[in-house]
Design a protein around this motif. Sequence first.
Motif, short mmCIF file in Angstrom:
data_model
loop_
_atom_site.label_atom_id
_atom_site.label_comp_id
_atom_site.label_asym_id
_atom_site.label_seq_id
_atom_site.Cartn_x
_atom_site.Cartn_y
_atom_site.Cartn_z
N PRO A 19 0.82 -1.48 -0.01
CA PRO A 19 0.08 0.02 0.01
C PRO A 19 0.95 1.03 0.17
CG PRO A 19 -0.07 -1.18 2.07
CD PRO A 19 0.67 -2.03 1.05
N GLU A 20 2.06 1.06 0.37
CA GLU A 20 2.91 2.48 0.27
C GLU A 20 4.53 1.92 -0.31
OE1 GLU A 20 3.28 2.30 4.54
OE2 GLU A 20 1.15 2.40 4.75
N ALA A 21 5.09 3.17 -0.75
CA ALA A 21 6.23 2.83 -1.38
C ALA A 21 7.19 2.08 -0.62
CB ALA A 21 6.64 4.08 -1.70
N GLY A 181 18.35 -9.97 2.58
CA GLY A 181 17.91 -9.06 1.60
C GLY A 181 18.70 -7.57 2.02
N ARG A 182 19.00 -6.84 0.92
CA ARG A 182 19.54 -5.49 1.12
C ARG A 182 18.33 -4.34 1.43
NH1 ARG A 182 22.76 -7.87 -2.97
NH2 ARG A 182 24.74 -8.41 -2.19
N LEU A 183 18.28 -3.92 2.46
CA LEU A 183 17.20 -2.77 2.61
C LEU A 183 18.06 -1.70 2.47
CD1 LEU A 183 14.32 -1.83 3.51
CD2 LEU A 183 15.22 -2.03 5.97
N THR A 184 17.40 -0.65 1.70
CA THR A 184 18.04 0.64 1.28
C THR A 184 17.12 1.64 2.05
OG1 THR A 184 18.67 0.08 -0.95
CG2 THR A 184 18.72 2.36 -0.60
N HIS A 185 17.73 2.63 2.85
CA HIS A 185 16.90 3.46 3.90
C HIS A 185 17.19 4.69 3.15
CE1 HIS A 185 16.75 1.26 7.46
NE2 HIS A 185 17.71 0.51 7.05
N GLU A 186 16.17 5.53 3.49
CA GLU A 186 15.94 6.97 2.93
C GLU A 186 17.45 7.70 2.60
OE1 GLU A 186 13.07 9.30 4.77
OE2 GLU A 186 11.31 7.88 4.25
N ASN A 187 18.44 7.48 3.58
CA ASN A 187 19.65 8.11 3.55
C ASN A 187 20.69 7.54 2.66
OD1 ASN A 187 20.33 6.21 4.94
ND2 ASN A 187 20.88 7.25 6.87
N GLY A 188 20.01 6.37 2.01
CA GLY A 188 20.92 5.77 1.03
C GLY A 188 21.82 4.72 1.63
N GLU A 189 21.66 4.46 3.05
CA GLU A 189 22.37 3.54 3.69
C GLU A 189 21.59 2.05 3.44
OE1 GLU A 189 22.81 1.61 8.27
OE2 GLU A 189 21.96 3.82 8.03
#
Length: 255
Positions: A19-21, A181-189
């Motif tokens: 439901p969300e990005a 898995g690789r989770l990409t955070h909003e800050n690019g981390e």
Amino acid sequence: MARRKQIYEGKAKVLFEGPEAGTIVQYFKDDATAFNGGKKGTITGKGVLNNRISEYLFQKLNEIGIPTHFIRRLNMREQLVREVEIIPLEVVVRNTAAGSLSNRFGIPEGTQLPRSIVEYYYKKDELNDPLVSEEHITAFGWATVQELDELLAMALRINDYLSGLFLGIGIRLVDFKLEFGRLTHENGEIQIVLADEISPDNCRLWDLKTNEKMDKDRFRRDLGSVEEAYQEVARRLGILPESGPGDMPGPATMQ
């Protein structure tokens, strides 16, 4: 039921846009496969039980600081998870000889291993998920040396915790498969997190007193009482749905 876009269908689950990005809806099926799809069938209520069991175990792991993709369970068959880039490896932790390990080395099934063994398999159904070494993994770019160190440390910590948890309810954790898995955070981390599921589909669980199998080996080996075994695991964990495993229609899809 709202129509949603299907983005992937595997042997045991269907993934839909969330439901969300950055989110995905993970739907658990009753379909059962073994020997890389060589054997197929249906285990009634399996999707409901695996959804509840995996939710419970992921929540427990989150509580001890293991990062996971799990957000929350949505209903009987679905959970909301974070979108991650799956590392193409199956990380298998073995505590007791069983399955392919027994076959490869001629070790009698049920033999306690001198220590927990971690193995890596390349996720490729058409190649029957071959066993690979750390050299293969880093040479072919499936994961970096640092990521492998993280995978190993997390797998062993998960094993320590789950072994104790299951021991407390009279179950031996023989071996199990993890995916990350690789989770990409909003800050690019980029963060390595536990993904997929943990359930009787990808764990070998034996009754501590009788060594009776309480997992998908009952389906693989035509032992019968498959549904009852999954229900017993959920019952011992204290999470058997009040009305039993039950059922609900599959989600509507939009092509």
